[in-house]
Structures are given as structure tokens and as C-alpha cells.
Scaffold this motif. Structure first.
Motif, short mmCIF file in Angstrom:
data_model
loop_
_atom_site.label_atom_id
_atom_site.label_comp_id
_atom_site.label_asym_id
_atom_site.label_seq_id
_atom_site.Cartn_x
_atom_site.Cartn_y
_atom_site.Cartn_z
N TYR A 55 -54.83 -22.36 -60.78
CA TYR A 55 -53.66 -22.72 -59.99
C TYR A 55 -54.05 -22.57 -58.53
CZ TYR A 55 -48.96 -22.92 -58.08
OH TYR A 55 -47.85 -23.29 -57.35
N LYS A 56 -53.86 -23.65 -57.74
CA LYS A 56 -54.33 -23.67 -56.35
C LYS A 56 -53.18 -24.02 -55.41
CE LYS A 56 -57.06 -26.99 -54.76
NZ LYS A 56 -56.37 -27.43 -53.53
N PRO A 57 -52.48 -23.00 -54.89
CA PRO A 57 -51.44 -23.28 -53.90
C PRO A 57 -52.04 -23.57 -52.52
CG PRO A 57 -51.37 -20.98 -54.63
CD PRO A 57 -52.55 -21.61 -55.27
N ASN A 58 -51.40 -24.46 -51.79
CA ASN A 58 -51.82 -24.80 -50.43
C ASN A 58 -50.71 -24.44 -49.44
OD1 ASN A 58 -51.49 -27.34 -48.28
ND2 ASN A 58 -53.54 -26.46 -48.37
N ILE A 59 -51.09 -23.70 -48.40
CA ILE A 59 -50.16 -23.38 -47.31
C ILE A 59 -50.54 -24.26 -46.13
CG2 ILE A 59 -49.40 -21.58 -45.72
CD1 ILE A 59 -50.19 -19.58 -48.01
N ASN A 60 -49.62 -25.14 -45.73
CA ASN A 60 -49.91 -26.08 -44.65
C ASN A 60 -49.67 -25.44 -43.29
OD1 ASN A 60 -50.40 -28.90 -43.68
ND2 ASN A 60 -48.36 -28.58 -42.85
N LEU A 61 -50.60 -25.64 -42.38
CA LEU A 61 -50.47 -25.13 -41.02
C LEU A 61 -50.24 -26.25 -40.01
CD1 LEU A 61 -53.35 -22.48 -41.09
CD2 LEU A 61 -50.90 -22.11 -41.49
N VAL A 62 -50.87 -27.42 -40.24
CA VAL A 62 -50.78 -28.55 -39.31
C VAL A 62 -50.69 -29.86 -40.10
CG1 VAL A 62 -51.99 -29.83 -37.48
CG2 VAL A 62 -52.17 -27.35 -37.56
N GLY A 63 -49.78 -30.77 -39.66
CA GLY A 63 -49.82 -32.16 -40.11
C GLY A 63 -48.92 -32.56 -41.25
N ARG A 64 -48.19 -31.60 -41.84
CA ARG A 64 -47.34 -31.95 -42.99
C ARG A 64 -46.04 -31.17 -42.90
NH1 ARG A 64 -50.10 -29.93 -47.91
NH2 ARG A 64 -48.54 -28.29 -47.90
N GLU A 65 -44.94 -31.80 -43.34
CA GLU A 65 -43.64 -31.13 -43.26
C GLU A 65 -43.54 -29.99 -44.27
OE1 GLU A 65 -39.81 -30.19 -42.06
OE2 GLU A 65 -41.35 -31.41 -41.09
N GLU A 66 -43.98 -30.23 -45.52
CA GLU A 66 -43.87 -29.19 -46.54
C GLU A 66 -44.85 -28.06 -46.23
OE1 GLU A 66 -43.87 -33.08 -48.98
OE2 GLU A 66 -44.60 -32.40 -47.04
N PHE A 67 -44.33 -26.85 -46.19
CA PHE A 67 -45.16 -25.68 -45.89
C PHE A 67 -46.04 -25.30 -47.08
CE2 PHE A 67 -45.48 -20.96 -46.01
CZ PHE A 67 -46.32 -20.80 -44.92
N TYR A 68 -45.53 -25.57 -48.30
CA TYR A 68 -46.20 -25.09 -49.50
C TYR A 68 -46.28 -26.20 -50.55
CZ TYR A 68 -46.81 -22.46 -53.88
OH TYR A 68 -47.26 -22.01 -55.09
N ARG A 69 -47.46 -26.36 -51.15
CA ARG A 69 -47.64 -27.23 -52.31
C ARG A 69 -48.53 -26.52 -53.31
NH1 ARG A 69 -48.85 -33.39 -50.02
NH2 ARG A 69 -46.75 -33.80 -49.27
N GLY A 70 -48.17 -26.60 -54.58
CA GLY A 70 -48.97 -25.98 -55.64
C GLY A 70 -49.63 -27.04 -56.50
N GLN A 71 -50.79 -26.70 -57.05
CA GLN A 71 -51.54 -27.65 -57.89
C GLN A 71 -52.23 -26.91 -59.03
OE1 GLN A 71 -55.47 -29.40 -56.78
NE2 GLN A 71 -54.31 -31.30 -56.58
N VAL A 72 -52.10 -27.45 -60.24
CA VAL A 72 -52.82 -26.95 -61.41
C VAL A 72 -54.06 -27.81 -61.59
CG1 VAL A 72 -52.74 -26.60 -63.91
CG2 VAL A 72 -50.72 -26.12 -62.51
N GLY A 73 -55.20 -27.18 -61.85
CA GLY A 73 -56.44 -27.92 -61.99
C GLY A 73 -57.23 -27.53 -63.23
N ILE A 74 -57.93 -28.51 -63.80
CA ILE A 74 -58.87 -28.28 -64.91
C ILE A 74 -60.22 -28.81 -64.45
CG2 ILE A 74 -59.47 -28.82 -67.29
CD1 ILE A 74 -56.47 -29.20 -67.82
N SER A 75 -61.27 -27.98 -64.56
CA SER A 75 -62.60 -28.36 -64.10
C SER A 75 -63.62 -28.22 -65.21
CB SER A 75 -63.04 -27.48 -62.91
OG SER A 75 -62.15 -27.59 -61.84
N ALA A 76 -64.62 -29.10 -65.18
CA ALA A 76 -65.78 -29.00 -66.07
C ALA A 76 -67.02 -29.23 -65.21
CB ALA A 76 -65.69 -30.02 -67.19
#
Length: 201
Positions: free
Chosen positions: A139-160
Motif C-alpha cells: 500500500y503506497k500513500p502519496n502526500i502531495n506538496l505541489v501541483g495537485r489539489e488533493e493532499f492525499y492519494r492511496g494506491q495498492v500495488g502488486i509487483s513481480a
């Protein structure tokens, strides 16, 4: 009876896989991400820098309006063995993303894209190294500092990821470099000077 047999086969396969698995030094592969806004496909590369620390780079895109790059410092902790662990990390992120701004007066959402963004990514996940492959769910949450209105976006990822350099090979190379360095340090200064002039001649 069939259920027990299936469970026994799966446990046996899992145990054999763990026994044959190698802890990785360098791994490269694909990451599939999913958030409320969009889905991404990207490249992920991990490099082990110490026994418990690694650096991961993630470049991902939805091939429309969102492309991001993240560099994460991650700490790993074994659960069952050194090849099955949980990890967490933090690092900067940059990208070109879409943004949604709510206008309370008109009750409309203003959608913009092509916004240059910068922020901070956090990550937490589970990772298994098996049959020369590193499989992880995070689970990779992103905290925006510059350039986007939403302060927080979360993302679930699967990697191989495929293991390119095993941990043993990486440690062996590091030991060889250290030995070569130690040898060069033991050579007296006058011998180094002689060697330098002999090369020139």
C-alpha cells in the motif's frame, strides 16, 4: 480427504520453494497499481544496500493523464524466514498528474491535467522471494506538496521482480572490493611511487 491432500501438496510446495529461494541483491520487474482515480502499470527496481535496507525506484503511468516517479528507502523485517518479510519505507515522488478542484458555489468539479507534482510517498507491504522471483503486495500513500489539489492519494500495488543479482553474489563482490582496497592500503608509499614511474616507462 481431497481438501487435506490439496493442503498438504500446497504446504510441501511452499516449503520446497522457500528452501530453494534466494535473498536478492538486485531485482527488476513490473508493478501494477490501483487507486480510486486510476490504474497504472510501471517498472520497479530494488537494490539491497545493507542486510535490512533497500532502495526501490518505481516509474508508473496510466498512459493517459498520470505518470509518476518515486524513490523509496525501505526497511525489511523477516516474518517466517529472510525470504518472506514485511517492509515499510519513505521517499520523494514527482510526476505529471490530473487534479480535481471542487467549486462550492457552482457545485462543480474543475478537472485539470498536465500538473507538475511533487510530494512524499510512504509504502508498506509483504514480500516473498521464491524461484528467483520477488513477489510483493503493498500500500503506497502519496502526500502531495505541489501541483495537485488533493493532499492525499492511496494506491495498492502488486509487483513481480526477477532477481538479477543474488544477495550472496553481491556480498562476494563487496568482499572482493574490500580485500583489493585493503591490499592497496598496505602497499608502502615508496612502492606506490616506484610502481607509478615504472608504468610511465
Amino acid at each position: 480427504m481431497n481438501t487435506r491432500l490439496t493442503l498438504l501438496i500446497l504446504l510441501t510446495f511452499f516449503s520446497v520453494s522457500l528452501a530453494q529461494a534466494q535473498r536478492y541483491g538486485t531485482a527488476l520487474g513490473l508493478r501494477f497499481g490501483n487507486s480510486n482515480q486510476y490504474r497504472t502499470v510501471g517498472l520497479t527496481a530494488q537494490q539491497r544496500i545493507t542486510k535490512r535496507l533497500s532502495i526501490e525506484g518505481i516509474a508508473q503511468s496510466d498512459f493517459k493523464l498520470n505518470t509518476t516517479l518515486s524513490v523509496l528507502l525501505e526497511k525489511h523485517h523477516p516474518i517466517i524466514s529472510k525470504r518472506f518479510n514485511y517492509y515499510y519505507g519513505i521517499g520523494p515522488s514527482f510526476g505529471m498528474e490530473e487534479s480535481f478542484v471542487k467549486d462550492p458555489e457552482s457545485k462543480q468539479i474543475l478537472h485539470t491535467y498536465g500538473n507538475a507534482t511533487a510530494g512524499l510517498d510512504l509504502i508498506g507491504g509483504l514480500e516473498l522471494t521464491v524461484l528467483n522471483t520477488v513477489i510483493s503486495v503493498d500500500y503506497k500513500p502519496n502526500i502531495n506538496l505541489v501541483g495537485r489539489e488533493e493532499f492525499y492519494r492511496g494506491q495498492v500495488g502488486i509487483s513481480a521482480r526477477m532477481v538479477l543479482v543474488k544477495s550472496k553474489e553481491q556480498k562476494k563482490k563487496q568482499r572482493q572490493k574490500q580485500r583489493a582496497k585493503n591490499k592497496s592500503q598496505k602497499v608502502p608509499l615508496n612502492e606506490k611511487i616506484k610502481g607509478f614511474f615504472n608504468k610511465k616507462n
